[in-house]
Design a protein around this motif. Structure first.
Motif, PDB file in Angstrom:
ATOM      1  N   LEU A 183       0.836  -1.202   0.000  1.00  0.00           N
ATOM      2  CA  LEU A 183       0.000   0.000   0.000  1.00  0.00           C
ATOM      3  C   LEU A 183       0.871   1.252   0.000  1.00  0.00           C
ATOM      4  CD1 LEU A 183      -2.744   1.421   0.252  1.00  0.00           C
ATOM      5  CD2 LEU A 183      -2.583   1.120   2.738  1.00  0.00           C
ATOM      6  N   ARG A 184       1.919   1.251   0.826  1.00  0.00           N
ATOM      7  CA  ARG A 184       2.815   2.413   0.864  1.00  0.00           C
ATOM      8  C   ARG A 184       3.464   2.640  -0.502  1.00  0.00           C
ATOM      9  NH1 ARG A 184       4.486   0.092   5.885  1.00  0.00           N
ATOM     10  NH2 ARG A 184       6.365  -0.708   4.858  1.00  0.00           N
ATOM     11  N   ILE A 185       3.888   1.548  -1.137  1.00  0.00           N
ATOM     12  CA  ILE A 185       4.550   1.681  -2.435  1.00  0.00           C
ATOM     13  C   ILE A 185       3.574   2.154  -3.509  1.00  0.00           C
ATOM     14  CG2 ILE A 185       5.770   0.419  -4.234  1.00  0.00           C
ATOM     15  CD1 ILE A 185       6.915  -1.400  -2.099  1.00  0.00           C
ATOM     16  N   LEU A 186       2.357   1.569  -3.518  1.00  0.00           N
ATOM     17  CA  LEU A 186       1.383   1.937  -4.548  1.00  0.00           C
ATOM     18  C   LEU A 186       0.961   3.392  -4.411  1.00  0.00           C
ATOM     19  CD1 LEU A 186      -0.277   1.101  -6.955  1.00  0.00           C
ATOM     20  CD2 LEU A 186      -2.036   0.203  -5.405  1.00  0.00           C
ATOM     21  N   GLU A 187       0.851   3.892  -3.201  1.00  0.00           N
ATOM     22  CA  GLU A 187       0.506   5.307  -3.009  1.00  0.00           C
ATOM     23  C   GLU A 187       1.598   6.207  -3.586  1.00  0.00           C
ATOM     24  OE1 GLU A 187      -0.121   5.416   1.175  1.00  0.00           O
ATOM     25  OE2 GLU A 187      -2.301   5.168   1.013  1.00  0.00           O
ATOM     26  N   LYS A 188       2.858   5.798  -3.420  1.00  0.00           N
ATOM     27  CA  LYS A 188       3.960   6.579  -4.004  1.00  0.00           C
ATOM     28  C   LYS A 188       3.934   6.505  -5.529  1.00  0.00           C
ATOM     29  CE  LYS A 188       7.115   6.084  -0.065  1.00  0.00           C
ATOM     30  NZ  LYS A 188       8.423   5.521   0.394  1.00  0.00           N
ATOM     31  N   VAL A 189       3.580   5.322  -6.063  1.00  0.00           N
ATOM     32  CA  VAL A 189       3.495   5.175  -7.518  1.00  0.00           C
ATOM     33  C   VAL A 189       2.386   6.056  -8.074  1.00  0.00           C
ATOM     34  CG1 VAL A 189       2.981   3.560  -9.388  1.00  0.00           C
ATOM     35  CG2 VAL A 189       4.475   2.858  -7.518  1.00  0.00           C
ATOM     36  N   ILE A 190       1.246   6.116  -7.395  1.00  0.00           N
ATOM     37  CA  ILE A 190       0.143   6.976  -7.836  1.00  0.00           C
ATOM     38  C   ILE A 190       0.591   8.435  -7.846  1.00  0.00           C
ATOM     39  CG2 ILE A 190      -2.142   7.845  -7.210  1.00  0.00           C
ATOM     40  CD1 ILE A 190      -2.778   5.048  -6.123  1.00  0.00           C
ATOM     41  N   ASP A 191       1.302   8.843  -6.789  1.00  0.00           N
ATOM     42  CA  ASP A 191       1.776  10.229  -6.711  1.00  0.00           C
ATOM     43  C   ASP A 191       2.770  10.538  -7.826  1.00  0.00           C
ATOM     44  OD1 ASP A 191       2.155  12.811  -5.176  1.00  0.00           O
ATOM     45  OD2 ASP A 191       4.206  12.018  -5.125  1.00  0.00           O
ATOM     46  N   GLN A 192       3.696   9.620  -8.088  1.00  0.00           N
ATOM     47  CA  GLN A 192       4.691   9.895  -9.131  1.00  0.00           C
ATOM     48  C   GLN A 192       4.050   9.874 -10.527  1.00  0.00           C
ATOM     49  OE1 GLN A 192       7.859   6.991  -8.792  1.00  0.00           O
ATOM     50  NE2 GLN A 192       7.145   5.794 -10.527  1.00  0.00           N
ATOM     51  N   THR A 193       2.998   9.067 -10.699  1.00  0.00           N
ATOM     52  CA  THR A 193       2.291   9.053 -11.985  1.00  0.00           C
ATOM     53  C   THR A 193       1.585  10.385 -12.216  1.00  0.00           C
ATOM     54  OG1 THR A 193       1.940   6.663 -11.802  1.00  0.00           O
ATOM     55  CG2 THR A 193       0.541   7.862 -13.350  1.00  0.00           C
ATOM     56  N   LYS A 194       0.945  10.923 -11.183  1.00  0.00           N
ATOM     57  CA  LYS A 194       0.289  12.226 -11.312  1.00  0.00           C
ATOM     58  C   LYS A 194       1.305  13.301 -11.690  1.00  0.00           C
ATOM     59  CE  LYS A 194      -3.408  11.458  -7.928  1.00  0.00           C
ATOM     60  NZ  LYS A 194      -3.926  11.873  -6.607  1.00  0.00           N
ATOM     61  N   ARG A 195       2.438  13.286 -11.028  1.00  0.00           N
ATOM     62  CA  ARG A 195       3.454  14.322 -11.269  1.00  0.00           C
ATOM     63  C   ARG A 195       4.046  14.191 -12.673  1.00  0.00           C
ATOM     64  NH1 ARG A 195       7.432  13.798  -6.250  1.00  0.00           N
ATOM     65  NH2 ARG A 195       8.544  15.447  -7.416  1.00  0.00           N
ATOM     66  N   ARG A 196       4.329  12.966 -13.100  1.00  0.00           N
ATOM     67  CA  ARG A 196       5.013  12.753 -14.378  1.00  0.00           C
ATOM     68  C   ARG A 196       4.060  12.854 -15.574  1.00  0.00           C
ATOM     69  NH1 ARG A 196       9.559   9.517 -14.932  1.00  0.00           N
ATOM     70  NH2 ARG A 196       8.376   8.080 -16.247  1.00  0.00           N
ATOM     71  N   VAL A 197       2.881  12.238 -15.465  1.00  0.00           N
ATOM     72  CA  VAL A 197       1.978  12.133 -16.608  1.00  0.00           C
ATOM     73  C   VAL A 197       1.019  13.306 -16.687  1.00  0.00           C
ATOM     74  CG1 VAL A 197       0.242  10.690 -17.732  1.00  0.00           C
ATOM     75  CG2 VAL A 197       2.159   9.622 -16.538  1.00  0.00           C
ATOM     76  N   PHE A 198       0.399  13.672 -15.549  1.00  0.00           N
ATOM     77  CA  PHE A 198      -0.639  14.698 -15.581  1.00  0.00           C
ATOM     78  C   PHE A 198      -0.065  16.117 -15.465  1.00  0.00           C
ATOM     79  CE2 PHE A 198      -3.356  11.220 -13.414  1.00  0.00           C
ATOM     80  CZ  PHE A 198      -3.498  10.572 -14.632  1.00  0.00           C
ATOM     81  N   ARG A 199       1.013  16.282 -14.657  1.00  0.00           N
ATOM     82  CA  ARG A 199       1.565  17.627 -14.458  1.00  0.00           C
ATOM     83  C   ARG A 199       2.857  17.855 -15.246  1.00  0.00           C
ATOM     84  NH1 ARG A 199       1.416  16.962  -7.983  1.00  0.00           N
ATOM     85  NH2 ARG A 199      -0.783  16.356  -7.775  1.00  0.00           N
ATOM     86  N   ASP A 200       3.338  16.793 -15.904  1.00  0.00           N
ATOM     87  CA  ASP A 200       4.555  16.888 -16.726  1.00  0.00           C
ATOM     88  C   ASP A 200       5.752  17.374 -15.908  1.00  0.00           C
ATOM     89  OD1 ASP A 200       5.904  16.460 -19.070  1.00  0.00           O
ATOM     90  OD2 ASP A 200       5.567  18.485 -19.843  1.00  0.00           O
ATOM     91  N   GLU A 201       5.877  16.856 -14.683  1.00  0.00           N
ATOM     92  CA  GLU A 201       7.024  17.198 -13.829  1.00  0.00           C
ATOM     93  C   GLU A 201       8.132  16.156 -14.003  1.00  0.00           C
ATOM     94  OE1 GLU A 201       6.043  17.643  -9.742  1.00  0.00           O
ATOM     95  OE2 GLU A 201       4.317  18.955 -10.118  1.00  0.00           O
ATOM     96  N   LYS A 202       9.352  16.543 -13.639  1.00  0.00           N
ATOM     97  CA  LYS A 202      10.478  15.618 -13.600  1.00  0.00           C
ATOM     98  C   LYS A 202      10.696  15.188 -12.152  1.00  0.00           C
ATOM     99  CE  LYS A 202      13.014  17.073 -17.714  1.00  0.00           C
ATOM    100  NZ  LYS A 202      14.327  17.539 -18.258  1.00  0.00           N
ATOM    101  N   VAL A 203      10.496  13.908 -11.902  1.00  0.00           N
ATOM    102  CA  VAL A 203      10.654  13.376 -10.548  1.00  0.00           C
ATOM    103  C   VAL A 203      12.116  12.994 -10.350  1.00  0.00           C
ATOM    104  CG1 VAL A 203       9.913  11.590  -8.928  1.00  0.00           C
ATOM    105  CG2 VAL A 203       8.292  12.524 -10.584  1.00  0.00           C
ATOM    106  N   PRO A 204      12.775  13.468  -9.275  1.00  0.00           N
ATOM    107  CA  PRO A 204      14.169  13.093  -9.024  1.00  0.00           C
ATOM    108  C   PRO A 204      14.321  11.578  -8.874  1.00  0.00           C
ATOM    109  CG  PRO A 204      13.516  14.923  -7.623  1.00  0.00           C
ATOM    110  CD  PRO A 204      12.269  14.431  -8.290  1.00  0.00           C
TER     111      PRO A 204
END
Length: 440
Positions: free
Chosen positions: A259-280
């Protein structure tokens, strides 16, 4: 009762005259000159249990030799069990008595119990044997690094979301198979999640891909909600038997971690795909199963997922040292540490050291010269003078060519001993795999 070694060998122990059998005989002689390591192997096998109770099992000497055989010939556990039963040379090397045919499960449990510190200690003893027989003096060394992959697929946001949905749903299905059934609601969304993941993989238009991502993220959120309700129920589950209770508690722990990992994956997907951010890279999730994996980026090369490993080689072609780093450190940051580790192992700094161009820096050259390294050569000068590194152009050229030999050593480790990809799980498993291959 677990023993360290059989007191008397059988008169039927014979070794063939083939090239492989001759190699095995020399390896056996080397292991016989390092008997101190059997104490550490014995402790690993006992794992805190008493040694004077229970069945005898394989001795510490036999387990160590079977482990060396497995890595030396790059065998699976099933293949190792077959050869130990079928090959006279392998049985003689492993020192198995007549009638002893270990199964693959026994071999796996025994070999996996050997810790990374035991393998490193064995490597240190072998270097001591090499120094005592003048095979290796440690006065001339070459340093290089490589990336070793962990056993994961190429990570994408969609594949990580699909992995999380798939494994968490599977665990919640297993929880409902307990009797009496735990009282938590959930729905199986694996079919729609797989369809959306395939749509993302095959989409040609960005709009189609983003829409599929939104659907997949929504499914992942639902699965996270189901898991939050299931975790406390499974954690407090008693069941009709002790085994069911243990199974429920284990499922709760697995779901909590996923659950902890999937929540982080959801957050990184939002940042990368929806907001077009570069995740470190330090914030990215690249696997549910081998979460210790690092992102290794080298210039003009493909990105690799695993760990960066630094090797020190000697004039004898032996690997003198191995450092498994976390993260993606620069080569130049590890040069001083490699020299200091060499000094601890051999009691003195090398007289000559040749390293890859990535290790070159003025600070590293100054440190080497201040610590009695007469010739500290880097394959690329990077602003350093030739005569500052070596006493002559001829010595610089010779050491530069000498350094290229460790490329062959690393290539042999990867091609011949399977170090291209680590197939053992976990961070400790990765360290054990690398060290066992270096020793073998």
């Amino acid at each position: 009762m677990r023993r360290k070694i059989n007191r008397q060998m059988s008169i039927f122990e014979l070794m063939h005259t083939s090239a492989i059998a001759k190699e095995l005989r020399r390896i056996s002689q080397t292991l016989d000159h390092t008997p101190d390591i059997l104490d550490a192997v014995h402790r690993d096998l006992l794992q805190g249990r008493r040694e004077d109770t229970g069945r005898c099992g394989l001795t510490a000497d036999q387990v160590l030799r079977c482990a060396v055989l497995k890595q030396y010939r790059e065998l699976t556990y099933e293949e190792l069990a077959f050869y130990l039963e079928d090959s006279v040379a392998f049985r003689s090397f492993a020192r198995l008595e007549m009638g002893v045919y270990p199964r693959k499960s026994i071999l796996q449990d025994s070999i996996k119990s050997l810790t990374e510190s035991t393998w490193e200690a064995l490597h240190h003893l072998i270097l001591g044997y090499a120094a005592g027989t003048r095979i290796e003096t440690g006065k001339k060394v070459r340093i290089d690094s490589t990336a070793i992959e962990t056993n994961i697929h190429h990570p994408t946001d969609s594949s990580l979301l699909w992995d999380g949905i798939r494994i968490m749903t599977r665990w919640m299905v297993e929880g409902h198979q307990l009797r009496p059934r735990p009282d938590y609601p959930f729905s199986d969304h694996r079919r729609v999640a797989k369809k959306r993941a395939l749509t993302i993989l095959n989409a040609r238009k960005q709009e189609t891909r983003v829409a599929a991502y939104r659907d997949l993220v929504e499914v992942a959120r639902k699965v996270c909600g189901y898991a939050r309700e299931a975790i406390p129920v499974l954690g407090a589950y008693q069941g009709d038997s002790f085994q069911d209770g243990c199974t429920a508690h284990l499922l709760a722990q697995q779901l909590e971690r996923a659950l902890r990992i999937l929540e982080k994956v959801i957050d990184q997907t939002k940042r990368r795909v929806f907001r077009d951010e570069k995740v470190p890279a330090s914030e990215k999730i690249i696997s549910f199963f081998e979460s210790h994996s690092d992102i290794i980026v080298k210039s003009r090369r493909e990105t690799e997922y695993g760990h960066k490993v630094f090797f020190t080689g000697g004039a004898s072609n032996l690997i003198l040292d191995c450092v498994i780093a976390r993260g993606n450190p620069a080569d130049s940051d590890q040069y001083i540490d490699m020299l200091e580790r060499h000094q601890q192992r051999f009691g003195t700094m090398p007289r000559q050291a040749s390293a890859d161009g990535g290790f070159a820096s003025k600070d590293n050259l100054s440190f080497a010269k201040e610590h009695q390294v007469k010739d500290a050569v880097f394959s690329k000068r990077r602003g350093l003078g030739v005569l500052d590194m070596a006493k002559s152009h001829w010595v610089y050229k010779r050491l530069k060519h000498f350094r290229a030999g460790i490329e062959a050593n690393i290539s042999a480790l990867k091609r011949r001993f399977g170090l291209t990809r680590c197939t053992w799980s976990g961070w400790r498993g990765f360290r054990r795999y690398v060290w066992s291959n270096v020793v073998s």
